[in-house]
Design an enzyme around this catalytic site. Sequence first.
Site, PDB file in Angstrom:
ATOM      1  N   ASP A  71      81.206  82.767  17.808  1.00 32.59           N
ATOM      2  CA  ASP A  71      80.244  81.974  18.655  1.00 32.59           C
ATOM      3  C   ASP A  71      79.279  81.398  17.417  1.00 32.59           C
ATOM      4  O   ASP A  71      78.509  82.100  16.981  1.00 32.59           O
ATOM      5  CB  ASP A  71      79.484  82.979  19.546  1.00 32.59           C
ATOM      6  CG  ASP A  71      78.467  82.086  20.228  1.00 32.59           C
ATOM      7  OD1 ASP A  71      78.138  81.313  19.947  1.00 32.59           O
ATOM      8  OD2 ASP A  71      78.004  82.923  21.462  1.00 32.59           O
ATOM      9  N   HIS A  72      79.213  79.923  17.544  1.00 34.89           N
ATOM     10  CA  HIS A  72      78.646  79.366  16.471  1.00 34.89           C
ATOM     11  C   HIS A  72      77.007  79.069  16.739  1.00 34.89           C
ATOM     12  O   HIS A  72      76.198  79.098  15.981  1.00 34.89           O
ATOM     13  CB  HIS A  72      78.936  78.033  16.381  1.00 34.89           C
ATOM     14  CG  HIS A  72      78.895  77.384  15.178  1.00 34.89           C
ATOM     15  ND1 HIS A  72      77.695  77.325  14.388  1.00 34.89           N
ATOM     16  CD2 HIS A  72      79.590  76.626  14.259  1.00 34.89           C
ATOM     17  CE1 HIS A  72      77.800  76.728  13.187  1.00 34.89           C
ATOM     18  NE2 HIS A  72      79.037  76.182  13.140  1.00 34.89           N
TER      19      HIS A  72
END
Length: 558
Positions: A530-531
Amino acid sequence: MADLKEITVPDIGDFDAVEVIEVLIAPGDSVNAEDSLITVESDKASMEIPSPESGVIREVKVKVGDKISQGSVIVLMEPAGNAAAPQPEQKTATAKTPEPAPQKTKPEAAPSATVEPKKPEAAPSAPAASEDKQVRVPDIGDFDSIPVIEVLVSPGDKVSPEDPLITLESDKATMEIPSPGAGTIKELLVKVGDKVSKETPILVMTTAGAPAPIQSSQAAPETRPQPESKPAPSATQTDDGQRPAPLPPVNETGFGKAHASPAVRKFARELGADIGRIQGTGPKGRIQKEDVQAYIKRILTSGAGASAGAAGGLQVAELPEVDFAAFGDIETQPLSKINKLTGKYTHRSWVQIPHVTQFDEADITELEAFRKQLSAEYKDKGVKITLIAFLLKAVVAAMREYPRFNSSLDSSGENLILKKYFHIGVAVDTPDGLVVPVIRDVDQKGIVELAGEIVDIAKRAREKKIKPSEMQGGCFTISSLGGVGGTAFTPIINQREVAILGVSRSSMKPVYEDGQFIPRLMLPLSLSYDHRVIDGVMGARFTNYLSQVLSDVKRLLL
Ligand code: CAO
């Protein structure tokens, strides 16, 4: 103090020794007539038992898991106004039919006992051969001539076994009649307001596998009712007085199919919450009142509202209906429940989480030699030691090094919750679809113990014996396609986690070392993260570290 009254289980049909699955009140609670007290569940139905009158609960005599029958005492109640004008003795919840008193301020209260039949005797399972089949009202107790208050399906709708078809409401109970099998609704034989009894035909259904009516409904899409999307009423004012985020619109098809009791449906309706979007935490994934409340709270606090309804703000053109039968022969197969759930969750994760996938390789030449040796030693003990046990340990080592990988974003998106435990989900392929049981406390277990657990969960997952609680609490997920093949893939993050490791099939590759190519067994790794929580550098460092740990067995066993 006023006399206490025993409130007992009323006569609600041929249910005996049914299990209490929910206790909806606690000592000190004030209840109104018809407020639900407990929910019980048999193999035929789940039902809520209402209070026959208003009063204050003084003692609860049952707990979740108890088996109760007609006459069992549920609570001791101090009846309202008893001190001033004692009521005549009332033995059971049905001794007097209470006036319906739905409480706008206490919407969780069901207006009356609710029955949700699950496997009605009079509505047997769908026959093997495809055919048009009349579905009738099953035997659900001593109810007669009950009005239909909701029709939950329309011609052309595909239904699965136990999907609710219609809702009936008598002065004693609200009940949903479930579908006895999979199929396509061909014709409705009742409408809202009709009165039905046991054996009244409800509708005609074409059992699954019969393509003709499905084709014909697709061939005439203009006559096929579209799922209605109603704008939801505004949610209540937020604490800080700000204008609340509007709730996403209710999709009637999803709402109708959601697994929730009539009382919870009513509660959700009153708040405009689309239970089709809510993941249930109750038994068998049933949506509870608390789930609805948590959903509303999340929408209000995140301000996601309407944009969440449009896939997290993603506005896309509506998909037109396509008549596939116009181009050749087709067969329509209903998706399994697991397929549908997996689809729903992966879709949500895909649109709500900015995924990045980092690819890497680990040299597992030594590890594989060690695995084979260990596997041979434990063969006689019936333990199959596959790579995944080592992957679990390696992932935990990397999560310790990079603790952000063991975190979750809270609902506000403003805080990171860092976990001190290491529960790892393992994706298991089953005939019905993908399930992800969680192996707990991986950090505290050895390779052999983990290998045994993997065999056990994979077996039980394929036999549909994994409990919902065994699929909760995961920190990170491993999805191994190593037994199948492939060189890389982009796994989708299990939402509320921040990363997932995909593993493909290892293969011998020439690796350039000290001026020459040498054959090494290389394992492809695909890490999706998850950036919002992990940036590219940390993602690459994580797989780098993982690769080092897997390349050096001694390090792994530390
Ligand atoms: N490279 C080469 N061979 C591998 C390997 C890899 N990375 N991983 C496993 N293997 C081998 C095993 O050693 C085993 O070999 P033998 O049959 O010769 O002993 C064989 O492949 C089959 O392994 P397995 O799949 O039965 O066992 P596992 O412990 O590796 O995996 C489980 C268990 C439950 C993860 C797996 O069976 C499974 O269901 N995988 C699918 C997960 C999935 O669907 N992911 C996709 C999610 S996205 O849709």
